[in-house]
Design a protein around this motif. Structure first.
Motif, mmCIF file in Angstrom:
data_model
loop_
_atom_site.group_PDB
_atom_site.id
_atom_site.type_symbol
_atom_site.label_atom_id
_atom_site.label_comp_id
_atom_site.label_asym_id
_atom_site.label_seq_id
_atom_site.Cartn_x
_atom_site.Cartn_y
_atom_site.Cartn_z
ATOM 1 N N UNK A 157 55.764 41.852 54.083
ATOM 2 C CA UNK A 157 54.878 42.187 52.967
ATOM 3 C C UNK A 157 53.784 41.136 52.760
ATOM 4 N N UNK A 158 53.913 40.010 53.453
ATOM 5 C CA UNK A 158 52.881 38.979 53.370
ATOM 6 C C UNK A 158 51.713 39.322 54.294
ATOM 7 N N UNK A 159 50.535 38.815 53.966
ATOM 8 C CA UNK A 159 49.371 38.901 54.849
ATOM 9 C C UNK A 159 49.305 37.611 55.654
ATOM 10 N N UNK A 160 49.198 37.748 56.979
ATOM 11 C CA UNK A 160 49.131 36.557 57.824
ATOM 12 C C UNK A 160 47.702 36.335 58.301
ATOM 13 N N UNK A 161 47.205 35.123 58.096
ATOM 14 C CA UNK A 161 45.882 34.735 58.581
ATOM 15 C C UNK A 161 46.068 33.851 59.817
ATOM 16 N N UNK A 162 45.809 34.388 61.025
ATOM 17 C CA UNK A 162 46.050 33.609 62.242
ATOM 18 C C UNK A 162 45.126 32.401 62.389
ATOM 19 N N UNK A 163 43.972 32.406 61.712
ATOM 20 C CA UNK A 163 43.069 31.254 61.787
ATOM 21 C C UNK A 163 43.611 30.085 60.972
ATOM 22 N N UNK A 196 50.493 36.185 49.671
ATOM 23 C CA UNK A 196 50.962 37.361 48.953
ATOM 24 C C UNK A 196 50.416 37.283 47.535
ATOM 25 N N UNK A 197 49.933 38.416 46.986
ATOM 26 C CA UNK A 197 49.297 38.369 45.662
ATOM 27 C C UNK A 197 50.220 37.838 44.565
ATOM 28 N N UNK A 198 49.684 36.908 43.785
ATOM 29 C CA UNK A 198 50.402 36.371 42.628
ATOM 30 C C UNK A 198 49.925 37.118 41.391
ATOM 31 N N UNK A 199 50.780 37.279 40.404
ATOM 32 C CA UNK A 199 50.366 37.969 39.171
ATOM 33 C C UNK A 199 49.183 37.300 38.475
ATOM 34 N N UNK A 200 48.932 36.025 38.742
ATOM 35 C CA UNK A 200 47.843 35.318 38.074
ATOM 36 C C UNK A 200 46.489 35.670 38.681
ATOM 37 N N UNK A 201 46.491 36.363 39.834
ATOM 38 C CA UNK A 201 45.239 36.724 40.473
ATOM 39 C C UNK A 201 44.961 35.927 41.727
ATOM 40 N N UNK A 202 45.628 34.799 41.875
ATOM 41 C CA UNK A 202 45.537 34.014 43.111
ATOM 42 C C UNK A 202 46.599 34.545 44.080
ATOM 43 N N UNK A 203 46.926 33.773 45.093
ATOM 44 C CA UNK A 203 47.917 34.228 46.058
ATOM 45 C C UNK A 203 48.944 33.135 46.354
ATOM 46 N N UNK A 204 50.192 33.557 46.489
ATOM 47 C CA UNK A 204 51.228 32.653 46.992
ATOM 48 C C UNK A 204 50.897 32.324 48.441
ATOM 49 N N UNK A 205 51.156 31.081 48.839
ATOM 50 C CA UNK A 205 50.849 30.682 50.205
ATOM 51 C C UNK A 205 51.971 29.855 50.800
ATOM 52 N N UNK A 206 52.179 30.098 52.101
ATOM 53 C CA UNK A 206 53.108 29.256 52.851
ATOM 54 C C UNK A 206 52.601 29.213 54.287
ATOM 55 N N UNK A 207 52.664 28.055 54.917
ATOM 56 C CA UNK A 207 52.121 27.946 56.274
ATOM 57 C C UNK A 207 53.189 28.288 57.306
ATOM 58 N N UNK A 208 52.700 28.783 58.433
ATOM 59 C CA UNK A 208 53.602 29.124 59.534
ATOM 60 C C UNK A 208 54.401 27.902 59.977
#
Ligand SMILES: [Zn+2]
Length: 75
Positions: A15-21, A27-39
């Protein structure tokens, strides 16, 4: 599995969006930003994605084998 952390939700890696660059899952956060975790963090066993704007965290549900296809995207 790991230490007890208070997480907002548990989200499947699919369900996460992966940015290969950037090599970052988001993944969308309720605050309008996004949760992030690196590969790289996930390869190291990290499974908590953090929103940089608020302090919410989500747990990423994945198996280490799941990372193979994303690593292939980067390579
Ligand atoms: Zn947020």
């Amino acid at each position: 599995m790991s230490e007890q952390i208070s997480v907002y939700d548990q989200i499947e890696i699919e369900d996460f969006t992966f940015d290969p660059d950037l090599q970052v899952f988001s993944y969308p956060c309720p605050c309008g930003d996004r949760f992030q975790i690196s590969l790289g963090d996930m390869e190291d066993g990290e499974n908590i994605a953090v929103c940089p704007s608020c302090s919410l965290m989500v747990e990423v549900i994945f198996e280490k084998e799941d990372l193979g296809e994303y690593i292939d995207e980067v390579a």
